[in-house]
Motif scaffolding. Structure first.
Motif, PDB file in Angstrom:
ATOM      1  N   GLY A  69     -17.177  -4.242  -0.562  1.00  0.00           N
ATOM      2  CA  GLY A  69     -15.853  -4.112  -0.875  1.00  0.00           C
ATOM      3  C   GLY A  69     -15.414  -4.299  -2.324  1.00  0.00           C
ATOM      4  N   THR A  71      -2.771 -13.643   8.971  1.00  0.00           N
ATOM      5  CA  THR A  71      -2.189 -12.498   8.902  1.00  0.00           C
ATOM      6  C   THR A  71      -2.020 -11.758  10.321  1.00  0.00           C
ATOM      7  OG1 THR A  71      -4.041 -11.097   8.123  1.00  0.00           O
ATOM      8  CG2 THR A  71      -2.951 -11.997   6.527  1.00  0.00           C
ATOM      9  N   LEU A 100     -14.043 -10.375 -13.882  1.00  0.00           N
ATOM     10  CA  LEU A 100     -14.961  -9.520 -14.372  1.00  0.00           C
ATOM     11  C   LEU A 100     -14.179  -8.179 -15.064  1.00  0.00           C
ATOM     12  CD1 LEU A 100     -17.964  -9.397 -12.376  1.00  0.00           C
ATOM     13  CD2 LEU A 100     -17.882 -10.365 -14.573  1.00  0.00           C
ATOM     14  N   THR A 145      -5.368  -4.749  11.393  1.00  0.00           N
ATOM     15  CA  THR A 145      -6.355  -4.460  10.421  1.00  0.00           C
ATOM     16  C   THR A 145      -7.682  -4.128  11.203  1.00  0.00           C
ATOM     17  OG1 THR A 145      -5.901  -6.274   9.149  1.00  0.00           O
ATOM     18  CG2 THR A 145      -7.827  -5.388   8.781  1.00  0.00           C
ATOM     19  N   MET A 165       0.874  -1.188   0.063  1.00  0.00           N
ATOM     20  CA  MET A 165      -0.144   0.066  -0.072  1.00  0.00           C
ATOM     21  C   MET A 165       0.995   1.360   0.058  1.00  0.00           C
ATOM     22  SD  MET A 165      -3.160  -1.332   2.211  1.00  0.00           S
ATOM     23  CE  MET A 165      -2.224  -1.494   3.775  1.00  0.00           C
ATOM     24  N   SER A 174      -6.314  -2.152   6.844  1.00  0.00           N
ATOM     25  CA  SER A 174      -4.992  -2.612   7.179  1.00  0.00           C
ATOM     26  C   SER A 174      -3.571  -1.921   7.264  1.00  0.00           C
ATOM     27  CB  SER A 174      -4.400  -3.938   6.341  1.00  0.00           C
ATOM     28  OG  SER A 174      -5.350  -4.918   6.191  1.00  0.00           O
ATOM     29  N   VAL A 197     -14.497 -10.629  -9.037  1.00  0.00           N
ATOM     30  CA  VAL A 197     -14.139  -9.640  -9.338  1.00  0.00           C
ATOM     31  C   VAL A 197     -13.049  -9.163 -10.647  1.00  0.00           C
ATOM     32  CG1 VAL A 197     -13.659  -7.199  -8.294  1.00  0.00           C
ATOM     33  CG2 VAL A 197     -15.443  -8.578  -7.340  1.00  0.00           C
ATOM     34  N   GLY A 244      -9.519  -7.412  -4.662  1.00  0.00           N
ATOM     35  CA  GLY A 244     -10.140  -7.907  -5.711  1.00  0.00           C
ATOM     36  C   GLY A 244     -10.378  -9.523  -5.684  1.00  0.00           C
ATOM     37  N   MET A 301     -10.550   1.703   1.396  1.00  0.00           N
ATOM     38  CA  MET A 301     -11.387   1.367   0.246  1.00  0.00           C
ATOM     39  C   MET A 301     -12.855   0.827   0.688  1.00  0.00           C
ATOM     40  SD  MET A 301      -9.403   0.601  -3.144  1.00  0.00           S
ATOM     41  CE  MET A 301     -10.732   0.456  -4.229  1.00  0.00           C
ATOM     42  N   ILE A 337      -8.697 -12.946  -1.614  1.00  0.00           N
ATOM     43  CA  ILE A 337      -9.970 -12.098  -1.270  1.00  0.00           C
ATOM     44  C   ILE A 337      -9.650 -10.653  -1.487  1.00  0.00           C
ATOM     45  CG2 ILE A 337     -11.488 -11.321   0.815  1.00  0.00           C
ATOM     46  CD1 ILE A 337     -11.099 -14.429   1.997  1.00  0.00           C
TER      47      ILE A 337
HETATM   48  P1  FAD Z   1     -18.305  -8.723  -1.393  1.00  0.00           P
HETATM   49  O1  FAD Z   1     -17.950  -7.534  -2.152  1.00  0.00           O
HETATM   50  O2  FAD Z   1     -19.523  -8.583  -0.514  1.00  0.00           O
HETATM   51  O3  FAD Z   1     -18.095 -10.126  -2.105  1.00  0.00           O
HETATM   52  C1  FAD Z   1     -18.702 -11.376  -1.470  1.00  0.00           C
HETATM   53  C2  FAD Z   1     -18.757 -12.517  -2.821  1.00  0.00           C
HETATM   54  O4  FAD Z   1     -19.398 -11.985  -3.712  1.00  0.00           O
HETATM   55  C3  FAD Z   1     -17.157 -12.639  -3.101  1.00  0.00           C
HETATM   56  O5  FAD Z   1     -16.969 -14.052  -3.410  1.00  0.00           O
HETATM   57  C4  FAD Z   1     -17.147 -12.010  -4.578  1.00  0.00           C
HETATM   58  O6  FAD Z   1     -16.198 -12.570  -5.422  1.00  0.00           O
HETATM   59  C5  FAD Z   1     -18.556 -12.135  -4.944  1.00  0.00           C
HETATM   60  N1  FAD Z   1     -18.967 -10.825  -5.903  1.00  0.00           N
HETATM   61  C6  FAD Z   1     -19.071  -9.579  -5.598  1.00  0.00           C
HETATM   62  N2  FAD Z   1     -19.529  -9.139  -6.873  1.00  0.00           N
HETATM   63  C7  FAD Z   1     -19.320  -9.924  -7.517  1.00  0.00           C
HETATM   64  C8  FAD Z   1     -19.765  -9.749  -9.088  1.00  0.00           C
HETATM   65  N3  FAD Z   1     -20.262  -8.597  -9.644  1.00  0.00           N
HETATM   66  N4  FAD Z   1     -19.958 -11.007  -9.845  1.00  0.00           N
HETATM   67  C9  FAD Z   1     -19.776 -12.187  -9.096  1.00  0.00           C
HETATM   68  N5  FAD Z   1     -19.314 -12.340  -7.814  1.00  0.00           N
HETATM   69  C10 FAD Z   1     -19.246 -11.363  -7.082  1.00  0.00           C
HETATM   70  N6  FAD Z   1      -9.980  -3.226   2.225  1.00  0.00           N
HETATM   71  C11 FAD Z   1      -9.582  -1.991   2.244  1.00  0.00           C
HETATM   72  O7  FAD Z   1      -9.925  -1.146   1.494  1.00  0.00           O
HETATM   73  N7  FAD Z   1      -8.274  -1.728   2.847  1.00  0.00           N
HETATM   74  C12 FAD Z   1      -7.651  -2.736   3.697  1.00  0.00           C
HETATM   75  O8  FAD Z   1      -6.558  -2.270   4.028  1.00  0.00           O
HETATM   76  C13 FAD Z   1      -8.082  -4.103   3.713  1.00  0.00           C
HETATM   77  N8  FAD Z   1      -7.628  -4.944   4.485  1.00  0.00           N
HETATM   78  C14 FAD Z   1      -8.213  -6.319   4.429  1.00  0.00           C
HETATM   79  C15 FAD Z   1      -7.505  -7.297   5.034  1.00  0.00           C
HETATM   80  C16 FAD Z   1      -8.000  -8.303   5.476  1.00  0.00           C
HETATM   81  C17 FAD Z   1      -7.249  -9.524   6.270  1.00  0.00           C
HETATM   82  C18 FAD Z   1      -9.358  -8.710   4.487  1.00  0.00           C
HETATM   83  C19 FAD Z   1      -9.887 -10.140   4.727  1.00  0.00           C
HETATM   84  C20 FAD Z   1      -9.798  -7.686   3.838  1.00  0.00           C
HETATM   85  C21 FAD Z   1      -9.256  -6.573   3.675  1.00  0.00           C
HETATM   86  N9  FAD Z   1      -9.789  -5.712   3.032  1.00  0.00           N
HETATM   87  C22 FAD Z   1      -9.438  -4.279   2.700  1.00  0.00           C
HETATM   88  C23 FAD Z   1     -11.122  -5.675   2.351  1.00  0.00           C
HETATM   89  C24 FAD Z   1     -11.077  -6.585   0.897  1.00  0.00           C
HETATM   90  O9  FAD Z   1     -10.476  -5.739   0.036  1.00  0.00           O
HETATM   91  C25 FAD Z   1     -12.641  -6.796   0.647  1.00  0.00           C
HETATM   92  O10 FAD Z   1     -12.995  -7.845   1.831  1.00  0.00           O
HETATM   93  C26 FAD Z   1     -12.728  -7.386  -0.640  1.00  0.00           C
HETATM   94  O11 FAD Z   1     -12.471  -6.396  -1.653  1.00  0.00           O
HETATM   95  C27 FAD Z   1     -14.166  -8.187  -0.856  1.00  0.00           C
HETATM   96  O12 FAD Z   1     -15.085  -7.113  -0.521  1.00  0.00           O
HETATM   97  P2  FAD Z   1     -16.175  -7.846   0.516  1.00  0.00           P
HETATM   98  O13 FAD Z   1     -15.529  -8.145   1.800  1.00  0.00           O
HETATM   99  O14 FAD Z   1     -17.335  -6.576   0.732  1.00  0.00           O
HETATM  100  O15 FAD Z   1     -17.061  -8.799  -0.031  1.00  0.00           O
END
Ligand code: FAD
Ligand code: MFK
Length: 505
Positions: free
Chosen positions: A177, A263, A437, A268, A132, A209, A434, A430, A171, A427
């Motif tokens: 996310g 991790t 796509l 986080t 980052m 994080s 995601v 992206g 973000m 995870i």
């Molecule tokens: P969702 O977006 O709700 O996704 C749930 C499921 O739906 C996934 O399987 C996904 O593939 C699927 N999905 C979503 N959209 C679609 C689509 N259009 N078509 C098909 N499938 C789809 N984020 C930050 O911004 N900053 C950080 O520092 C950071 N640190 C992190 C540290 C850890 C340990 C973890 C686990 C996550 C962290 N994140 C951070 C967050 C991470 O980037 C998000 O969890 C991730 O982008 C997924 O978003 P979400 O959790 O909202 O899942």
């Protein structure tokens, strides 16, 4: 009395033959000669201090202290001394700085990727703050008002541990996310300082994080009497985090630290932005597009971390196989176990080659020497490399655990950490879907996937110069088939296109 012998601590540079071959291909002799002592030093550290810090940082996970004994909000996040050592080590070895070393020209990202590859797997995921930090540097250099850039970039790229600072990337919100366009955080205009337009931010960031970083880039919706919905309403901001000992953070509350599968050393947190001041970066409403410059860098780091974790898992499994016996022979001498290890090593080498291709293209793009076709290839390669290598990291970590038998499932061997830390790679930055796509979007907008596959076809033809024409034709047909598949899926409408995205990626 019989006791099982633990695995040794292999030197992850000295023992990596595929890496040595790739370095000779990828770096000019003079560059390699200059940087090789650093690779050797990090390789030695993987047998010594890095290994020790990794164990200590995991054993002393971060702790959030919301209030002091007298009821004042302090929001201290206490991390292990070993986590601090990892920060200092990263600065001294220029793990971020090398990516901005102009002397290395277009080779900067390959030279840096190898440093990170040697470091990441034994870093207790310190590679995350580095990712980052590097990405923030890219964005500040490309888009920030000059005063902000001048204030921060020198620290982000410092080799002196006393001056080195890190950045977060906030973000994700509770609303999503992947679908960042749902973000709820509001930015209210506050003041103008020189060439900087300042705002106050109000909202909740759900995953942050490296929360002990000195700054962060984040997204918010400007409210100047009304807001624009969706991702087109989001703007990019830089928060310079103010913390006063005993008085908490200026304009931010730490709600809690996440209790994570892996991790463990990495803080986080969930944060409430309660009027923290932030500087606008780039045009209002261009936040998602502008932060996407970061994603190229962090997603490459993710692929490097996958390659590094895979390599470490393979090296430990192979070492253990020289110490453990079954059925009257060392595991390493059992033909089927040998094949298992060889297959894992082959995959590790392939992952490394893919990652270095991404680094080479990024280095060329940043140095301004990439052709238009290379730029398009990079656009498709980054998400594909991230999603593919993350899946491989999980499956190889799982295989490596199995190579240790029951010991691989026992926490205090340290082996399960390989699997826990790998799972996050699919995870964050992206998810697999995601990014699949994203590949399709990149194809639709700029033919990025076609450029990548055409290059593969050309390489296959060169590599297989001696094979029969019929075989070459098979390769070409395969490539045509892939491109045709994308075009067909696209022509069958949005739903068919999305459903097929992952298979193609
Ligand atoms: P969702 O977006 O709700 O996704 C749930 C499921 O739906 C996934 O399987 C996904 O593939 C699927 N999905 C979503 N959209 C679609 C689509 N259009 N078509 C098909 N499938 C789809 N984020 C930050 O911004 N900053 C950080 O520092 C950071 N640190 C992190 C540290 C850890 C340990 C973890 C686990 C996550 C962290 N994140 C951070 C967050 C991470 O980037 C998000 O969890 C991730 O982008 C997924 O978003 P979400 O959790 O909202 O899942
Ligand atoms: C260990 C090493 C690794 C360390 C990891 C660090 C720790 C982890 C920290 C995190 O997890 S941080 C959070 C990471 N979050 C994500 O990666 C978000 C995942 N979701 C996506 O990537 C979505 O695809 C996206 C949010 C981009 C979709 O949002 P939209 O609103 O549907 O965007 P859209 O319309 O597709 O694109 C908006 C603009 O951005 C477009 O530009 P234009 O406006 O000019 O047309 C796109 O071209 C551009 N864009 C989007 N993705 C891009 C991109 N440009 C370049 N590259 C991309 N990948």
């Amino acid at each position: 009395m019989f006791f099982q012998e633990p695995p040794g601590r292999p030197d992850l540079f000295a023992s990596d033959e595929p890496l040595h071959a790739l370095l000779r291909q990828r770096l000019p002799p003079a560059v390699l000669q200059e940087i090789r002592p650093q690779y050797e030093a990090i390789g030695r550290a993987t047998t010594g201090e890095l290994w020790d810090w990794m164990i200590r940082a995991e054993a002393e996970p971060p702790v959030h202290v919301p209030y002091d004994a007298w009821g004042r909000r302090v929001d201290e996040i206490r991390t292990s001394g070993a986590w601090e050592e990892l920060r200092r080590f990263s600065a001294r070895h220029g793990l971020v700085a090398t990516g901005y070393d102009e002397r290395l020209g277009e080779h900067r990202r390959v030279a840096q990727a190898v440093l990170l590859y040697l470091f990441s797997g034994t870093s207790a995921t310190y590679s995350c703050p580095l990712a980052m930090t590097d990405a923030a540097t890219r964005v500040l250099l490309d888009l920030a008002p000059s005063a902000l850039r001048d204030r921060l970039v020198a620290g982000l790229t410092a080799r002196d541990p006393e001056r080195f600072i890190t950045s977060g990337q906030w973000m994700t919100e509770r609303t999503g996310g992947s679908d960042v366009g749902n973000s709820e955080t509001i930015a209210r205009p506050s003041r103008v300082v020189g060439d900087e337009r300042r705002y106050t931010l109000h909202g909740v960031k759900w995953f942050t994080s490296a929360t002990t970083s000195e700054m962060a880039l984040t997204l918010a919706r400007i409210d100047d009497g009304g807001t624009t919905p969706g991702s087109r309403g989001l703007s990019l901001f830089c928060v310079e985090i103010g913390r006063e000992p005993g008085r908490g953070w200026t304009g931010i509350q730490v709600n809690r630290l996440k209790d994570k599968l892996g991790t463990k050393a990495l803080p986080t947190a969930e944060l409430t932005l309660d009027g923290v001041e932030a500087t606008l970066i780039g045009e209002p409403g261009r936040g998602v597009a502008n932060i996407s410059g970061m994603l190229n860098v962090t997603r490459l780091y993710n692929a490097i971390a996958s390659a590094s974790g895979i390599r470490r898992a393979c090296a430990l499994a192979r070492d253990y196989a020289t110490r453990r016996s079954a059925f009257g022979a060392r595991l390493i001498d059992l033909p089927l176990h040998q094949t298992t290890l060889d297959d894992m090593d082959a995959e590790a080498a392939a992952v490394l080659a893919l990652v270095l291709e991404g680094a080479a293209l990024l280095g060329r793009a940043e140095a301004g020497t990439a052709s238009e076709a290379e730029r398009r290839r990079l656009r498709a390669l980054i998400p594909i490399a991230k999603l593919t290598t993350a899946k491989q990291a999980v499956s190889i970590a799982s295989e490596a655990l199995e190579c240790f038998g029951g010991a691989g499932y026992i926490e205090d061997t340290g082996v399960p950490r390989l699997l826990r830390d790998a799972q996050v790679l699919t995870i964050w930055e992206g998810t697999t879907n995601v990014l699949s796509l994203d590949v399709l979007r990149a194809e639709a907008r700029e033919g990025a996937f076609t450029a990548l596959v055409q290059d593969l076809a050309a390489r296959a033809a060169r590599s297989y110069a001696n094979v029969a024409d019929a075989d070459l034709e098979t390769i070409r047909a395969g490539v045509r088939g892939l491109i045709g598949q994308v075009k067909r899926d696209m022509s069958h409408g949005e739903a068919a296109m999305q459903a097929g995205a992952r298979r193609i990626a």
